[in-house]
Enzyme design. Structure first.
Site, PDB file in Angstrom:
ATOM      1  N   TYR A  10       0.812  -1.213   0.000  1.00 40.44           N
ATOM      2  CA  TYR A  10       0.000   0.000   0.000  1.00 40.44           C
ATOM      3  C   TYR A  10       0.850   1.269   0.000  1.00 40.44           C
ATOM      4  O   TYR A  10       0.751   2.109  -0.896  1.00 40.44           O
ATOM      5  CB  TYR A  10      -0.950  -0.007   1.204  1.00 40.44           C
ATOM      6  CG  TYR A  10      -2.310   0.435   0.764  1.00 40.44           C
ATOM      7  CD1 TYR A  10      -3.292  -0.494   0.467  1.00 40.44           C
ATOM      8  CD2 TYR A  10      -2.586   1.783   0.562  1.00 40.44           C
ATOM      9  CE1 TYR A  10      -4.530  -0.094   0.007  1.00 40.44           C
ATOM     10  CE2 TYR A  10      -3.816   2.186   0.102  1.00 40.44           C
ATOM     11  CZ  TYR A  10      -4.790   1.250  -0.170  1.00 40.44           C
ATOM     12  OH  TYR A  10      -6.001   1.654  -0.639  1.00 40.44           O
ATOM     13  N   VAL A  11       1.702   1.355   1.036  1.00 39.80           N
ATOM     14  CA  VAL A  11       2.505   2.581   1.192  1.00 39.80           C
ATOM     15  C   VAL A  11       3.516   2.710   0.060  1.00 39.80           C
ATOM     16  O   VAL A  11       3.696   3.788  -0.513  1.00 39.80           O
ATOM     17  CB  VAL A  11       3.194   2.568   2.582  1.00 39.80           C
ATOM     18  CG1 VAL A  11       4.226   3.662   2.680  1.00 39.80           C
ATOM     19  CG2 VAL A  11       2.156   2.738   3.682  1.00 39.80           C
ATOM     20  N   ASP A  30      10.544  -5.333  -4.574  1.00 38.68           N
ATOM     21  CA  ASP A  30       9.697  -6.190  -3.742  1.00 38.68           C
ATOM     22  C   ASP A  30      10.158  -7.629  -3.918  1.00 38.68           C
ATOM     23  O   ASP A  30      10.768  -7.981  -4.937  1.00 38.68           O
ATOM     24  CB  ASP A  30       8.210  -6.048  -4.113  1.00 38.68           C
ATOM     25  CG  ASP A  30       7.291  -6.371  -2.934  1.00 38.68           C
ATOM     26  OD1 ASP A  30       6.659  -5.448  -2.394  1.00 38.68           O
ATOM     27  OD2 ASP A  30       7.237  -7.566  -2.535  1.00 38.68           O
ATOM     28  N   GLU A 160      -5.827   4.805   3.809  1.00 39.89           N
ATOM     29  CA  GLU A 160      -6.293   4.060   2.646  1.00 39.89           C
ATOM     30  C   GLU A 160      -7.632   4.650   2.217  1.00 39.89           C
ATOM     31  O   GLU A 160      -8.448   5.036   3.040  1.00 39.89           O
ATOM     32  CB  GLU A 160      -6.415   2.574   2.985  1.00 39.89           C
ATOM     33  CG  GLU A 160      -5.051   1.949   3.228  1.00 39.89           C
ATOM     34  CD  GLU A 160      -5.083   0.440   3.434  1.00 39.89           C
ATOM     35  OE1 GLU A 160      -6.098  -0.198   3.124  1.00 39.89           O
ATOM     36  OE2 GLU A 160      -4.060  -0.089   3.919  1.00 39.89           O
ATOM     37  N   TYR A 256      -6.685  20.088  26.729  1.00 40.36           N
ATOM     38  CA  TYR A 256      -6.685  18.832  27.510  1.00 40.36           C
ATOM     39  C   TYR A 256      -5.806  17.733  26.902  1.00 40.36           C
ATOM     40  O   TYR A 256      -5.998  16.570  27.208  1.00 40.36           O
ATOM     41  CB  TYR A 256      -8.113  18.280  27.673  1.00 40.36           C
ATOM     42  CG  TYR A 256      -9.094  19.263  28.251  1.00 40.36           C
ATOM     43  CD1 TYR A 256      -8.834  19.901  29.462  1.00 40.36           C
ATOM     44  CD2 TYR A 256     -10.277  19.573  27.588  1.00 40.36           C
ATOM     45  CE1 TYR A 256      -9.727  20.813  29.986  1.00 40.36           C
ATOM     46  CE2 TYR A 256     -11.177  20.484  28.113  1.00 40.36           C
ATOM     47  CZ  TYR A 256     -10.894  21.105  29.310  1.00 40.36           C
ATOM     48  OH  TYR A 256     -11.776  22.005  29.834  1.00 40.36           O
ATOM     49  N   CYS A 267     -16.913  19.559  38.063  1.00 39.48           N
ATOM     50  CA  CYS A 267     -17.737  19.126  36.920  1.00 39.48           C
ATOM     51  C   CYS A 267     -17.306  17.802  36.301  1.00 39.48           C
ATOM     52  O   CYS A 267     -18.129  16.894  36.136  1.00 39.48           O
ATOM     53  CB  CYS A 267     -17.737  20.204  35.850  1.00 39.48           C
ATOM     54  SG  CYS A 267     -18.503  21.714  36.420  1.00 39.48           S
ATOM     55  N   LYS A 270     -17.952  14.495  38.336  1.00 36.30           N
ATOM     56  CA  LYS A 270     -19.391  14.347  38.602  1.00 36.30           C
ATOM     57  C   LYS A 270     -20.145  13.930  37.331  1.00 36.30           C
ATOM     58  O   LYS A 270     -20.912  12.965  37.331  1.00 36.30           O
ATOM     59  CB  LYS A 270     -19.917  15.695  39.121  1.00 36.30           C
ATOM     60  CG  LYS A 270     -21.415  15.851  39.155  1.00 36.30           C
ATOM     61  CD  LYS A 270     -21.819  17.201  39.711  1.00 36.30           C
ATOM     62  CE  LYS A 270     -21.781  18.336  38.703  1.00 36.30           C
ATOM     63  NZ  LYS A 270     -22.836  18.307  37.702  1.00 36.30           N
ATOM     64  N   LYS A 323      -7.464  23.550  39.832  1.00 42.00           N
ATOM     65  CA  LYS A 323      -6.607  24.101  38.768  1.00 42.00           C
ATOM     66  C   LYS A 323      -6.157  25.508  39.115  1.00 42.00           C
ATOM     67  O   LYS A 323      -6.735  26.163  39.985  1.00 42.00           O
ATOM     68  CB  LYS A 323      -7.255  24.005  37.392  1.00 42.00           C
ATOM     69  CG  LYS A 323      -8.377  24.953  37.112  1.00 42.00           C
ATOM     70  CD  LYS A 323      -8.755  24.834  35.633  1.00 42.00           C
ATOM     71  CE  LYS A 323     -10.084  25.465  35.362  1.00 42.00           C
ATOM     72  NZ  LYS A 323     -10.611  25.223  34.067  1.00 42.00           N
ATOM     73  N   ARG A 330     -12.963  21.537  45.292  1.00 45.59           N
ATOM     74  CA  ARG A 330     -13.828  20.368  45.101  1.00 45.59           C
ATOM     75  C   ARG A 330     -13.183  19.354  44.155  1.00 45.59           C
ATOM     76  O   ARG A 330     -12.808  19.681  43.036  1.00 45.59           O
ATOM     77  CB  ARG A 330     -15.199  20.807  44.570  1.00 45.59           C
ATOM     78  CG  ARG A 330     -16.043  21.480  45.646  1.00 45.59           C
ATOM     79  CD  ARG A 330     -17.310  22.033  45.071  1.00 45.59           C
ATOM     80  NE  ARG A 330     -17.052  23.129  44.150  1.00 45.59           N
ATOM     81  CZ  ARG A 330     -17.991  23.675  43.385  1.00 45.59           C
ATOM     82  NH1 ARG A 330     -19.227  23.224  43.407  1.00 45.59           N
ATOM     83  NH2 ARG A 330     -17.699  24.678  42.587  1.00 45.59           N
TER      84      ARG A 330
HETATM   85  N1  NAD Z   1      -1.520   0.830   4.827  1.00 43.08           N
HETATM   86  C1  NAD Z   1      -1.592   2.034   5.357  1.00 43.08           C
HETATM   87  O1  NAD Z   1      -2.599   2.749   5.263  1.00 43.08           O
HETATM   88  C2  NAD Z   1      -0.432   2.592   6.095  1.00 43.08           C
HETATM   89  C3  NAD Z   1      -0.393   3.965   6.383  1.00 43.08           C
HETATM   90  C4  NAD Z   1       0.720   4.485   7.044  1.00 43.08           C
HETATM   91  C5  NAD Z   1       1.751   3.642   7.433  1.00 43.08           C
HETATM   92  N2  NAD Z   1       1.685   2.307   7.173  1.00 43.08           N
HETATM   93  C6  NAD Z   1       2.819   1.480   7.574  1.00 43.08           C
HETATM   94  O2  NAD Z   1       3.649   1.303   6.419  1.00 43.08           O
HETATM   95  C7  NAD Z   1       4.219  -0.007   6.407  1.00 43.08           C
HETATM   96  C8  NAD Z   1       3.817  -0.734   5.149  1.00 43.08           C
HETATM   97  O3  NAD Z   1       2.425  -0.929   5.144  1.00 43.08           O
HETATM   98  P1  NAD Z   1       1.651  -1.495   3.875  1.00 43.08           P
HETATM   99  O4  NAD Z   1       0.220  -1.437   4.208  1.00 43.08           O
HETATM  100  O5  NAD Z   1       2.154  -0.818   2.648  1.00 43.08           O
HETATM  101  O6  NAD Z   1       2.180  -3.018   3.873  1.00 43.08           O
HETATM  102  P2  NAD Z   1       1.891  -4.117   2.776  1.00 43.08           P
HETATM  103  O7  NAD Z   1       1.827  -5.406   3.486  1.00 43.08           O
HETATM  104  O8  NAD Z   1       0.757  -3.706   1.896  1.00 43.08           O
HETATM  105  O9  NAD Z   1       3.196  -4.094   1.870  1.00 43.08           O
HETATM  106  C9  NAD Z   1       4.454  -4.477   2.309  1.00 43.08           C
HETATM  107  C10 NAD Z   1       5.262  -4.943   1.099  1.00 43.08           C
HETATM  108  O10 NAD Z   1       6.599  -5.189   1.500  1.00 43.08           O
HETATM  109  C11 NAD Z   1       7.085  -6.265   0.733  1.00 43.08           C
HETATM  110  N3  NAD Z   1       8.310  -6.815   1.334  1.00 43.08           N
HETATM  111  C12 NAD Z   1       8.441  -7.590   2.436  1.00 43.08           C
HETATM  112  N4  NAD Z   1       9.726  -7.878   2.646  1.00 43.08           N
HETATM  113  C13 NAD Z   1      10.427  -7.260   1.682  1.00 43.08           C
HETATM  114  C14 NAD Z   1      11.810  -7.167   1.375  1.00 43.08           C
HETATM  115  N5  NAD Z   1      12.721  -7.781   2.108  1.00 43.08           N
HETATM  116  N6  NAD Z   1      12.191  -6.443   0.294  1.00 43.08           N
HETATM  117  C15 NAD Z   1      11.260  -5.816  -0.451  1.00 43.08           C
HETATM  118  N7  NAD Z   1       9.946  -5.876  -0.217  1.00 43.08           N
HETATM  119  C16 NAD Z   1       9.537  -6.581   0.833  1.00 43.08           C
HETATM  120  C17 NAD Z   1       5.906  -7.229   0.707  1.00 43.08           C
HETATM  121  O11 NAD Z   1       6.026  -8.199  -0.326  1.00 43.08           O
HETATM  122  C18 NAD Z   1       4.758  -6.244   0.488  1.00 43.08           C
HETATM  123  O12 NAD Z   1       4.528  -6.058  -0.893  1.00 43.08           O
HETATM  124  C19 NAD Z   1       3.734  -0.663   7.700  1.00 43.08           C
HETATM  125  O13 NAD Z   1       4.690  -0.449   8.698  1.00 43.08           O
HETATM  126  C20 NAD Z   1       2.456   0.077   8.031  1.00 43.08           C
HETATM  127  O14 NAD Z   1       2.152   0.031   9.403  1.00 43.08           O
HETATM  128  C21 NAD Z   1       0.632   1.781   6.497  1.00 43.08           C
END
Ligand code: NAD
Length: 435
Positions: A10-11, A30, A160, A256, A267, A270, A323, A330
């Protein structure tokens, strides 16, 4: 700039599309042949608004390509983004195995590379990971941190469903590194993004994402619990929460959100109890709201425990109202701590310029007479004497006079700060309640 992006999930997929759109030349990496093939045919690895077009145009303009050959990717880029997954392990801990393997791969790629390389951690990682990644790279590549390469923490905040827009329009870009060169590089990467850049400590950058996501989860579940109570009462919860969100002074605001001591007053405790009781009367569980009081109790207990372990017997409390700037006692949370200290045989001294027992009347008087009938015997009118008689001073209200006197006397008394005083932080035996 030439950028390699490790992880095309995704990222990673959103990153390569957006970075290419900003004019950078991207090589995605990847372990999945399928994902690499998709990118190399101009297709995204995910379903997300606008990403198809971005990957297609990046691919067609030859700004996007992908490979499983990580060494080649490192050699052909100046910056490597780590975007691999960090899922939970069975125990709930964050599984950092992918981060470790990708660090090893980057280290292999760095062997024999002459140019300085910047590694950017975009994944959500445990505090301490920046250092660990750097150590893995140093060990395997024999390159020197800050000389041949550096590691930058740069957490990702996209959602997402709105990922591309979030990528181009973040509220803030957070960057952290020991390397000034690394910071310069990352700022260059995001030159076209208008958001302010917050340069912070590495620990802070690593922790922030957990805090953000926990808060988002808390907001959702809080609204759900309120919704459930409202439904029982036949009240329109959506309309209510819309109204709630209109208050940007106290509700949707910075108010806060500063760590510190427990809440109190006439407040909050309570009305919180009243809401819990309404839910209880309808046989409804509202665990988040139901546990707020427990959390508040623990905040007072932690302070008491610390004082109890300090080895000192004479405890000064500066400010006892609930505060600053009021004489309202109270449900003042510090009074619970004072009560326990007295019960344990501590000598407690109190100084509060706003609290004059002869002026206290009504419900305020009834409360304090019930809670601490001998409060008058603890009160000091002379701040100098108060300081002299106390081995520990709890700061429950800002008081410039006290700071001045402590400075003048070069005091080494234990100062226990509940209000985050920048002035007092400089003192030798200063302790913050949760900072
Ligand atoms: N999905 C979100 O909305 C989102 C938003 C912000 C942050 N994050 C963070 O970003 C990170 C990635 O999230 P994601 O949702 O994209 O994960 P994902 O599972 O969709 O993708 C991870 C990718 O990394 C690849 N991968 C694993 N090992 C690898 C390697 N050794 N070399 C190259 N590629 C490799 C996997 O095959 C996979 O395609 C996480 O830490 C997540 O918490 C995610």
């Amino acid at each position: 700039m030439k950028i390699s992006v490790f992880g095309l999930g995704y990222v990673g997929c959103v990153s390569i599309g957006c970075l290419a759109k900003m004019g950078h030349k991207i090589i995605g990496v990847d372990v999945s042949e399928t994902k690499v093939k998709l990118i190399n045919t101009g297709k995204p690895t995910i379903v997300e608004k606008s990403i198809g077009q971005l990957i297609k145009s990046g691919y067609e303009s030859k700004r996007i390509s992908a490979t499983t050959d990580y060494k080649k990717a490192v050699k052909e880029s100046d910056v490597s983004f780590i975007c691999v997954g960090t899922p939970n392990s069975v125990s709930g801990h964050l599984n950092m195995n992918f981060i470790k393997s990708v660090s090893e791969e980057i280290a292999e790629g760095l062997k024999g590379k002459e140019k300085f390389h910047t590694i950017v951690i975009r994944s959500t990682v445990l505090p301490g990971t920046n250092k660990e990644v750097s150590q893995i790279i140093e060990k395997i590549s024999s390159k020197k941190n800050l000389v041949d390469y550096c590691v930058v923490s740069n957490p990702e905040f996209l959602r997402e469903g709105n990922a591309v827009d979030d990528y181009f329009n973040p509220s803030i870009t957070v960057v952290a590194s020991e390397s000034t060169k690394g910071i310069k590089e990352i700022k260059k990467v995001y030159k076209k993004i208008k958001a302010p850049v917050a340069q912070v400590s590495v620990g802070l950058a690593e922790m922030l994402k957990f805090v953000n996501n926990t808060f988002h989860a808390l907001k959702i579940s809080f609204a759900n619990e309120i919704g459930n109570v409202c439904k029982k009462l036949g009240i329109d919860s959506v309309e209510l929460m819309t109204l709630f969100a209109l208050d940007d002074k106290l509700n949707i605001s910075k108010a806060y959100l500063r760590p510190g001591f427990a809440y109190g007053g006439s407040c909050l405790p309570k009305d919180l109890r009243a809401l819990n009781t309404i839910a209880h009367d309808h046989y409804l569980e509202i665990p988040i709201i139901g546990n707020i009081e427990r959390s508040n109790y623990l905040q007072k207990k932690y302070l008491f425990d610390e004082l109890n372990n300090s080895g000192k017997k004479k405890i000064g409390v500066l400010g006892i109202s609930f505060k600053e700037g009021t004489d309202d006692l109270r449900e003042s949370p510090i009074l619970d701590v004072v009560e326990r200290l007295i019960g344990k045989g501590y000598k407690v001294n109190v100084y509060d310029e706003n609290v004059n027992m002869s002026n206290i009347i009504g419900a305020n008087k009834n409360f304090i007479m019930n809670k601490l009938p001998h409060i008058s015997s603890l009160l000091y009118l002379d701040i100098k004497k108060f300081i002299a008689d106390s081995e520990v001073i709890i700061i429950n209200a800002n008081n410039p006079k006290l700071v001045k006197l402590l400075k003048a006397s070069k005091s080494d008394k234990i100062i226990y700060d509940l209000v985050y005083s920048n002035e007092l932080k400089k003192f030798k035996n200063y302790r913050g309640i949760n900072w």
